[in-house]
Design a protein around this motif. Structure first.
Motif, PDB file in Angstrom:
ATOM      1  N   MET A 117      -3.132  12.861 -22.878  1.00  0.00           N
ATOM      2  CA  MET A 117      -2.229  12.054 -23.687  1.00  0.00           C
ATOM      3  C   MET A 117      -0.940  11.690 -22.959  1.00  0.00           C
ATOM      4  O   MET A 117      -0.154  10.883 -23.449  1.00  0.00           O
ATOM      5  N   VAL A 118      -0.685  12.286 -21.801  1.00  0.00           N
ATOM      6  CA  VAL A 118       0.504  11.947 -21.030  1.00  0.00           C
ATOM      7  C   VAL A 118       0.195  10.754 -20.132  1.00  0.00           C
ATOM      8  O   VAL A 118      -0.826  10.733 -19.441  1.00  0.00           O
ATOM      9  N   ARG A 119       1.066   9.777 -20.154  1.00  0.00           N
ATOM     10  CA  ARG A 119       0.850   8.561 -19.355  1.00  0.00           C
ATOM     11  C   ARG A 119       0.812   8.904 -17.879  1.00  0.00           C
ATOM     12  O   ARG A 119       1.574   9.736 -17.390  1.00  0.00           O
ATOM     13  N   GLY A 120      -0.072   8.271 -17.163  1.00  0.00           N
ATOM     14  CA  GLY A 120      -0.256   8.562 -15.750  1.00  0.00           C
ATOM     15  C   GLY A 120       0.907   8.111 -14.887  1.00  0.00           C
ATOM     16  O   GLY A 120       1.829   7.430 -15.349  1.00  0.00           O
ATOM     17  N   LYS A 121       0.878   8.510 -13.644  1.00  0.00           N
ATOM     18  CA  LYS A 121       1.892   8.108 -12.663  1.00  0.00           C
ATOM     19  C   LYS A 121       1.303   7.001 -11.793  1.00  0.00           C
ATOM     20  O   LYS A 121       0.179   7.106 -11.315  1.00  0.00           O
ATOM     21  N   PHE A 122       2.088   5.952 -11.554  1.00  0.00           N
ATOM     22  CA  PHE A 122       1.564   4.769 -10.880  1.00  0.00           C
ATOM     23  C   PHE A 122       2.282   4.441  -9.572  1.00  0.00           C
ATOM     24  O   PHE A 122       1.970   3.446  -8.938  1.00  0.00           O
ATOM     25  N   ALA A 123       3.263   5.265  -9.181  1.00  0.00           N
ATOM     26  CA  ALA A 123       3.934   5.065  -7.898  1.00  0.00           C
ATOM     27  C   ALA A 123       2.957   5.393  -6.766  1.00  0.00           C
ATOM     28  O   ALA A 123       2.157   6.321  -6.872  1.00  0.00           O
ATOM     29  N   ARG A 124       3.009   4.616  -5.681  1.00  0.00           N
ATOM     30  CA  ARG A 124       2.110   4.794  -4.548  1.00  0.00           C
ATOM     31  C   ARG A 124       2.877   4.601  -3.239  1.00  0.00           C
ATOM     32  O   ARG A 124       3.923   3.945  -3.205  1.00  0.00           O
ATOM     33  N   PRO A 125       2.359   5.156  -2.124  1.00  0.00           N
ATOM     34  CA  PRO A 125       2.986   4.909  -0.818  1.00  0.00           C
ATOM     35  C   PRO A 125       3.006   3.412  -0.506  1.00  0.00           C
ATOM     36  O   PRO A 125       2.079   2.683  -0.840  1.00  0.00           O
ATOM     37  N   ALA A 126       4.067   2.985   0.161  1.00  0.00           N
ATOM     38  CA  ALA A 126       4.219   1.560   0.469  1.00  0.00           C
ATOM     39  C   ALA A 126       3.342   1.163   1.645  1.00  0.00           C
ATOM     40  O   ALA A 126       3.381   1.809   2.693  1.00  0.00           O
ATOM     41  N   PRO A 127       2.545   0.104   1.516  1.00  0.00           N
ATOM     42  CA  PRO A 127       1.715  -0.364   2.631  1.00  0.00           C
ATOM     43  C   PRO A 127       2.509  -1.182   3.646  1.00  0.00           C
ATOM     44  O   PRO A 127       2.039  -1.417   4.759  1.00  0.00           O
ATOM     45  N   ALA A 128       3.717  -1.632   3.264  1.00  0.00           N
ATOM     46  CA  ALA A 128       4.544  -2.459   4.141  1.00  0.00           C
ATOM     47  C   ALA A 128       5.990  -2.398   3.639  1.00  0.00           C
ATOM     48  O   ALA A 128       6.239  -2.006   2.495  1.00  0.00           O
ATOM     49  N   PRO A 129       6.976  -2.772   4.481  1.00  0.00           N
ATOM     50  CA  PRO A 129       8.373  -2.780   4.026  1.00  0.00           C
ATOM     51  C   PRO A 129       8.581  -3.762   2.876  1.00  0.00           C
ATOM     52  O   PRO A 129       7.851  -4.748   2.746  1.00  0.00           O
ATOM     53  N   ALA A 130       9.582  -3.467   2.052  1.00  0.00           N
ATOM     54  CA  ALA A 130       9.910  -4.366   0.942  1.00  0.00           C
ATOM     55  C   ALA A 130      10.392  -5.712   1.480  1.00  0.00           C
ATOM     56  O   ALA A 130      11.150  -5.780   2.456  1.00  0.00           O
ATOM     57  N   ARG A 131       9.959  -6.772   0.841  1.00  0.00           N
ATOM     58  CA  ARG A 131      10.326  -8.118   1.277  1.00  0.00           C
ATOM     59  C   ARG A 131      11.729  -8.499   0.806  1.00  0.00           C
ATOM     60  O   ARG A 131      12.415  -9.305   1.446  1.00  0.00           O
ATOM     61  N   PHE A 132      12.164  -7.916  -0.336  1.00  0.00           N
ATOM     62  CA  PHE A 132      13.444  -8.290  -0.927  1.00  0.00           C
ATOM     63  C   PHE A 132      14.349  -7.074  -1.064  1.00  0.00           C
ATOM     64  O   PHE A 132      13.878  -5.942  -1.161  1.00  0.00           O
ATOM     65  N   LYS A 133      15.668  -7.341  -1.101  1.00  0.00           N
ATOM     66  CA  LYS A 133      16.655  -6.281  -1.305  1.00  0.00           C
ATOM     67  C   LYS A 133      17.526  -6.639  -2.507  1.00  0.00           C
ATOM     68  O   LYS A 133      17.536  -7.797  -2.971  1.00  0.00           O
ATOM     69  N   ILE A 134      18.262  -5.651  -3.010  1.00  0.00           N
ATOM     70  CA  ILE A 134      19.132  -5.874  -4.163  1.00  0.00           C
ATOM     71  C   ILE A 134      20.155  -6.961  -3.828  1.00  0.00           C
ATOM     72  O   ILE A 134      20.771  -6.952  -2.765  1.00  0.00           O
ATOM     73  N   GLY A 135      20.298  -7.913  -4.748  1.00  0.00           N
ATOM     74  CA  GLY A 135      21.205  -9.036  -4.548  1.00  0.00           C
ATOM     75  C   GLY A 135      20.530 -10.304  -4.068  1.00  0.00           C
ATOM     76  O   GLY A 135      21.130 -11.387  -4.115  1.00  0.00           O
ATOM     77  N   ASP A 136      19.284 -10.212  -3.602  1.00  0.00           N
ATOM     78  CA  ASP A 136      18.562 -11.404  -3.147  1.00  0.00           C
ATOM     79  C   ASP A 136      18.244 -12.332  -4.315  1.00  0.00           C
ATOM     80  O   ASP A 136      17.884 -11.879  -5.411  1.00  0.00           O
TER      81      ASP A 136
END
Length: 219
Positions: A117-136
């Motif tokens: 009944m507990v919702r699963g966890k969906f975070a995963r290792p990143a396959p590549a660097p993030a394309r965007f940063k805060i403020g973009d």
């Protein structure tokens, strides 16, 4: 998909009126539907995004006239039929007419109910660097897939600003179609109300959505 479930920005449905002291379930059958959906998902019959997609595919007149848990029930029924766990004849008869299809994760007992009944966890290792940063500044793609997506219609084609980076997560668009987890970066993007709704919109309004990286282009 551009279904009736994607109601953001639509007119004519009236305001949301919270029910005072609303109970968790209005009828006993609603609790059973919740239990069936969570149990079959935990047993490997489907994932959470597939479950959402089947609710989204309900015909508009059925979707709009059904309560929350009736949508869950109808989506579950159709999903189990299409995946071979039920037949329409069994639904009509109200009982099994043949041996059941084996479940991926088999049976579980009372000791596993809390885990289920507990919702699963969906975070995963990143396959590549993030394309965007805060403020973009980013533009939501003007896409119209016929399958599941978490990008609401009312932001497509509009420009917003990246507000948060939530890390990499299972990509619902792929998972819903059982094409694998395909992890993608997830951002909160904030849009100006005037950009979304035009001159008639509230100029003080801002709308934040969580958007996966494949939904976005640099603005």
């Amino acid at each position: 998909m551009n279904g009736v479930h994607d109601m953001g920005g639509m007119d004519g449905f009236g305001k949301v009126e919270p029910e005072p002291n609303e109970p968790m379930f209005h009828e006993e059958w609603e609790s059973r539907v919740l239990a069936m959906v969570r149990a079959m998902g935990a047993a490997g019959a489907f994932n959470i995004d597939t479950s959402r997609f089947y609710r989204e595919t309900l015909p508009p007149h059925v979707y709009l006239s059904s309560s929350y848990y009736k949508k869950w029930f109808l989506g579950l029924e159709e999903m189990l039929i299409e995946k071979g766990y039920l037949t329409r004849e069994e639904v009509a008869a109200g009982h099994a007419m043949q041996p059941g299809k084996a479940l991926k994760h088999g049976k579980f007992d009372l000791a596993n109910v809390e885990r289920v009944m507990v919702r699963g966890k969906f975070a995963r290792p990143a396959p590549a660097p993030a394309r965007f940063k805060i403020g973009d500044r980013v533009r939501a793609k003007n896409i119209h897939p016929t399958t599941h997506t978490r990008l609401p219609r009312y932001v497509r084609g509009h420009v917003g600003v990246v507000e948060l980076n939530h890390g990499c997560h299972v990509f619902p668009d792929s998972a819903a179609m059982e094409l694998g987890e395909n992890p993608q970066w997830l951002y909160t993007v904030v849009f100006e109300g005037s950009d979304l709704w035009g001159e008639d919109g509230d100029p003080t309004l801002k709308v934040s959505i969580d958007a996966f990286e494949p939904y976005l282009d640099p603005a």
